[in-house]
Scaffold this active site. Structure first.
Site, PDB file in Angstrom:
ATOM      1  NE  ARG A  36      -4.227  -1.670   0.778  1.00 34.93           N
ATOM      2  CZ  ARG A  36      -5.316  -1.306   1.441  1.00 34.93           C
ATOM      3  NH1 ARG A  36      -5.489  -0.073   1.807  1.00 34.93           N
ATOM      4  NH2 ARG A  36      -6.233  -2.200   1.690  1.00 34.93           N
ATOM      5  NE  ARG A  40      -7.100   6.494   3.130  1.00 35.70           N
ATOM      6  CZ  ARG A  40      -7.955   5.870   3.935  1.00 35.70           C
ATOM      7  NH1 ARG A  40      -8.987   6.512   4.408  1.00 35.70           N
ATOM      8  NH2 ARG A  40      -7.767   4.611   4.262  1.00 35.70           N
ATOM      9  NE  ARG A  49      -9.862   8.203  -2.530  1.00 37.83           N
ATOM     10  CZ  ARG A  49     -11.172   8.387  -2.535  1.00 37.83           C
ATOM     11  NH1 ARG A  49     -11.724   9.244  -3.351  1.00 37.83           N
ATOM     12  NH2 ARG A  49     -11.938   7.691  -1.714  1.00 37.83           N
ATOM     13  CG  ASP A  86      -9.145  -2.260  -3.676  1.00 34.53           C
ATOM     14  OD1 ASP A  86      -8.422  -1.778  -2.795  1.00 34.53           O
ATOM     15  OD2 ASP A  86     -10.016  -3.115  -3.428  1.00 34.53           O
ATOM     16  CE1 TYR A 162     -12.895  -6.228   2.470  1.00 36.87           C
ATOM     17  CE2 TYR A 162     -11.539  -7.988   1.576  1.00 36.87           C
ATOM     18  CZ  TYR A 162     -11.693  -6.915   2.436  1.00 36.87           C
ATOM     19  OH  TYR A 162     -10.667  -6.537   3.255  1.00 36.87           O
TER      20      TYR A 162
HETATM   21  O1  1CP Z   1      -0.046  -1.031  -2.521  1.00 34.87           O
HETATM   22  C1  1CP Z   1      -0.407  -0.116  -3.264  1.00 34.87           C
HETATM   23  O2  1CP Z   1       0.052   1.039  -3.184  1.00 34.87           O
HETATM   24  C2  1CP Z   1      -1.338  -0.458  -4.420  1.00 34.87           C
HETATM   25  C3  1CP Z   1      -2.726  -0.233  -4.197  1.00 34.87           C
HETATM   26  C4  1CP Z   1      -3.618  -1.143  -3.376  1.00 34.87           C
HETATM   27  C5  1CP Z   1      -3.521  -2.515  -3.072  1.00 34.87           C
HETATM   28  C6  1CP Z   1      -2.394  -3.463  -3.362  1.00 34.87           C
HETATM   29  C7  1CP Z   1      -4.833  -0.684  -2.850  1.00 34.87           C
HETATM   30  C8  1CP Z   1      -5.321   0.700  -2.944  1.00 34.87           C
HETATM   31  N1  1CP Z   1      -5.503  -1.741  -2.314  1.00 34.87           N
HETATM   32  C9  1CP Z   1      -4.713  -2.879  -2.428  1.00 34.87           C
HETATM   33  C10 1CP Z   1      -5.045  -4.249  -2.004  1.00 34.87           C
HETATM   34  C11 1CP Z   1      -6.198  -4.457  -1.088  1.00 34.87           C
HETATM   35  N2  1CP Z   1      -7.423  -3.855  -1.070  1.00 34.87           N
HETATM   36  C12 1CP Z   1      -6.208  -5.485  -0.103  1.00 34.87           C
HETATM   37  C13 1CP Z   1      -5.084  -6.474   0.114  1.00 34.87           C
HETATM   38  C14 1CP Z   1      -4.009  -5.917   0.942  1.00 34.87           C
HETATM   39  C15 1CP Z   1      -4.348  -5.625   2.379  1.00 34.87           C
HETATM   40  O3  1CP Z   1      -4.748  -6.563   3.087  1.00 34.87           O
HETATM   41  O4  1CP Z   1      -4.189  -4.460   2.772  1.00 34.87           O
HETATM   42  C16 1CP Z   1      -7.457  -5.445   0.544  1.00 34.87           C
HETATM   43  C17 1CP Z   1      -7.935  -6.343   1.677  1.00 34.87           C
HETATM   44  C18 1CP Z   1      -8.224  -4.408  -0.075  1.00 34.87           C
HETATM   45  C19 1CP Z   1      -9.637  -4.035   0.230  1.00 34.87           C
HETATM   46  C20 1CP Z   1      -9.727  -2.604   0.568  1.00 34.87           C
HETATM   47  N3  1CP Z   1      -9.701  -1.594  -0.347  1.00 34.87           N
HETATM   48  C21 1CP Z   1      -9.740  -2.023   1.841  1.00 34.87           C
HETATM   49  C22 1CP Z   1      -9.616  -2.772   3.148  1.00 34.87           C
HETATM   50  C23 1CP Z   1     -10.854  -2.888   3.889  1.00 34.87           C
HETATM   51  C24 1CP Z   1     -10.643  -3.817   5.058  1.00 34.87           C
HETATM   52  O5  1CP Z   1     -11.256  -4.869   5.049  1.00 34.87           O
HETATM   53  O6  1CP Z   1      -9.854  -3.476   5.969  1.00 34.87           O
HETATM   54  C25 1CP Z   1      -9.796  -0.617   1.686  1.00 34.87           C
HETATM   55  C26 1CP Z   1      -9.886   0.439   2.737  1.00 34.87           C
HETATM   56  C27 1CP Z   1      -9.748  -0.384   0.278  1.00 34.87           C
HETATM   57  C28 1CP Z   1      -9.676   0.929  -0.402  1.00 34.87           C
HETATM   58  C29 1CP Z   1      -8.307   1.286  -0.855  1.00 34.87           C
HETATM   59  N4  1CP Z   1      -7.547   0.510  -1.735  1.00 34.87           N
HETATM   60  C30 1CP Z   1      -6.367   1.149  -1.994  1.00 34.87           C
HETATM   61  C31 1CP Z   1      -6.364   2.393  -1.258  1.00 34.87           C
HETATM   62  C32 1CP Z   1      -5.276   3.418  -1.293  1.00 34.87           C
HETATM   63  C33 1CP Z   1      -7.581   2.451  -0.559  1.00 34.87           C
HETATM   64  C34 1CP Z   1      -8.053   3.603   0.323  1.00 34.87           C
HETATM   65  C35 1CP Z   1      -9.154   4.336  -0.391  1.00 34.87           C
HETATM   66  C36 1CP Z   1      -9.037   5.827  -0.399  1.00 34.87           C
HETATM   67  O7  1CP Z   1      -8.089   6.422  -0.894  1.00 34.87           O
HETATM   68  O8  1CP Z   1     -10.004   6.407   0.092  1.00 34.87           O
END
Ligand code: 1CP
Length: 354
Positions: A36, A40, A49, A86, A162
């Site tokens: 990640r 943010r 964003r 994502d 999910y």
């Molecule tokens: O790593 C990077 O910089 C690339 C971008 C990336 C990746 C690899 C994002 C952007 N998401 C992911 C993978 C992801 N998404 C995972 C697997 C990794 C992990 O466990 O962290 C999971 C479970 C998600 C699902 C997801 N998407 C969540 C998690 C919810 C939870 O169950 O805790 C969230 C909050 C998102 C939104 C998201 N995805 C990525 C970002 C930067 C964000 C935040 C959204 C925003 O900017 O408002």
């Protein structure tokens, strides 16, 4: 299906540090990237964003998504870029309703049967995901000769949580009730995710991804037999199919929370490297996992928030304990939004200069 008991020998030859380690080489200074790493905690991310309609819009606008992918590299010079997207673009491309609500995270219209989804239409699926492929193209073109491009997807079990729970879950009661009560019916959903995820990753490879990471973020919530069936087997099948397509792109699998099943997973899933979560003791991992394949990890993302001596001690220990074999430095889970940028700078300074 023949399980690969041993990590296959690589046929690619990379000069990029990340690719060298994925071939089994030990480097005195491990290459690094941060899960990640775009997001943010970066003001430049927050600014871009705010210009997108919503989070999915950001993922599906190749100009913006490519820019966001590159932002952390400009500041910190990681050894790899990871595609900005994502794991939930897969349910979206399968026709499920997916939204990212401010302050609430992902919200999906939950399914309780594979029949709640339309029949898989390959053409429509790739059409919906084509902006992501375009992002891969653009990022690959702008990387230098030292930096590798990582494509990714969620593993079937994690994506299914999910899809079935309708978002983040605390106890996974809905999906487990289905998976434990009607495993054959549930397996149809897993199989659909194996097929579609393989196609998605295969297209990322065609567009320039040099490494693939499979995120099984919720691998740790299942009992042992179901871990084998719904975590190990689907990861192994996706990896087997991708390796049939090409042996030039190494795969990192991240079965977060696998605990004592980590070594079995590493031996049997066929991945070229294994991501260690924060809870895995690194001395144990050096013995039990790093002798099977290269490892990646595993600083606690909250240690990066805390910073100072505590972070330096944890970091030194990880580097020391994993220094006898191939190691890619990373966090043990994704970086969190409240991470101070100066702490990341300090981390990078230590990784580069010692
Ligand atoms: O790593 C990077 O910089 C690339 C971008 C990336 C990746 C690899 C994002 C952007 N998401 C992911 C993978 C992801 N998404 C995972 C697997 C990794 C992990 O466990 O962290 C999971 C479970 C998600 C699902 C997801 N998407 C969540 C998690 C919810 C939870 O169950 O805790 C969230 C909050 C998102 C939104 C998201 N995805 C990525 C970002 C930067 C964000 C935040 C959204 C925003 O900017 O408002």
């Amino acid at each position: 299906m023949t399980p690969s008991k041993q990590t296959e020998k690589q046929t690619f030859s990379g000069t990029k540090p990340l690719l060298r380690v994925l071939q089994g080489e030990r480097l005195a200074r491990p290459p690094f990237w941060l899960m990640r790493q775009a997001g943010r905690y970066l003001p430049e991310y927050r600014e871009l964003r705010s210009k997108a309609r919503d989070f999915l819009d950001l993922c599906f606008r190749p100009d913006m998504a490519a820019e966001v992918t590159l932002q952390p590299l400009r500041r910190f010079g990681m050894d790899a870029a990871i595609l900005f997207s994502d794991i939930l673009v897969i349910p979206y491309a399968l026709g499920q309703k997916v939204e990212f609500q401010e302050g609430r995270g992902p919200v999906l219209e939950p399914i309780s049967s594979v029949d709640d989804l339309a029949v898989f239409d390959e053409e429509k699926f790739h059409q919906k995901l084509s902006p992501v492929y375009e992002t891969v193209n653009r990022v690959r073109e702008s990387l230098d000769e030292k930096t590798a491009l990582i494509g990714f997807a969620g593993s079937p079990w994690t994506v299914a949580t999910y899809m079935v729970e309708g978002g983040t879950s605390r106890d996974f009661a809905k999906i487990k009730t289905w998976a434990y009560g009607d495993p054959d019916g549930f397996e149809k959903l897993i199989n659909l995710l194996v097929d579609s995820t393989t196609q998605y990753l295969s297209a990322q490879i065609d567009h320039g991804a040099e490494v693939i990471q499979l995120f099984d973020s919720w691998a740790g919530v299942l009992s042992e037999p179901f871990f084998r069936r719904f975590v190990l087997a689907p990861n192994r099948e996706i990896i087997r199919r991708l390796r049939q397509k090409t042996t030039a792109v190494p795969i990192i699998a991240f079965p977060r929370g696998a605990g004592t099943l980590y070594p079995e997973f590493a031996r049997e899933c066929g991945a070229q490297a294994i991501g260690l979560d924060t809870t895995v003791p690194t001395l144990w991992a050096a013995e039990e996992i790093q002798k099977i394949c290269p490892v990646q990890g595993n600083l606690d993302p909250i240690a990066l928030v805390a910073g100072g001596d505590m972070m330096r001690r944890e970091l030194d220990e990880i580097l020391q304990n994993l220094s006898n074999g191939p190691h890619i430095f990373n966090l043990g889970h994704g970086i969190v939004p409240q991470t101070p940028i100066e702490h990341v700078e300090e981390l990078v300074r230590i990784l580069r200069e010692g």
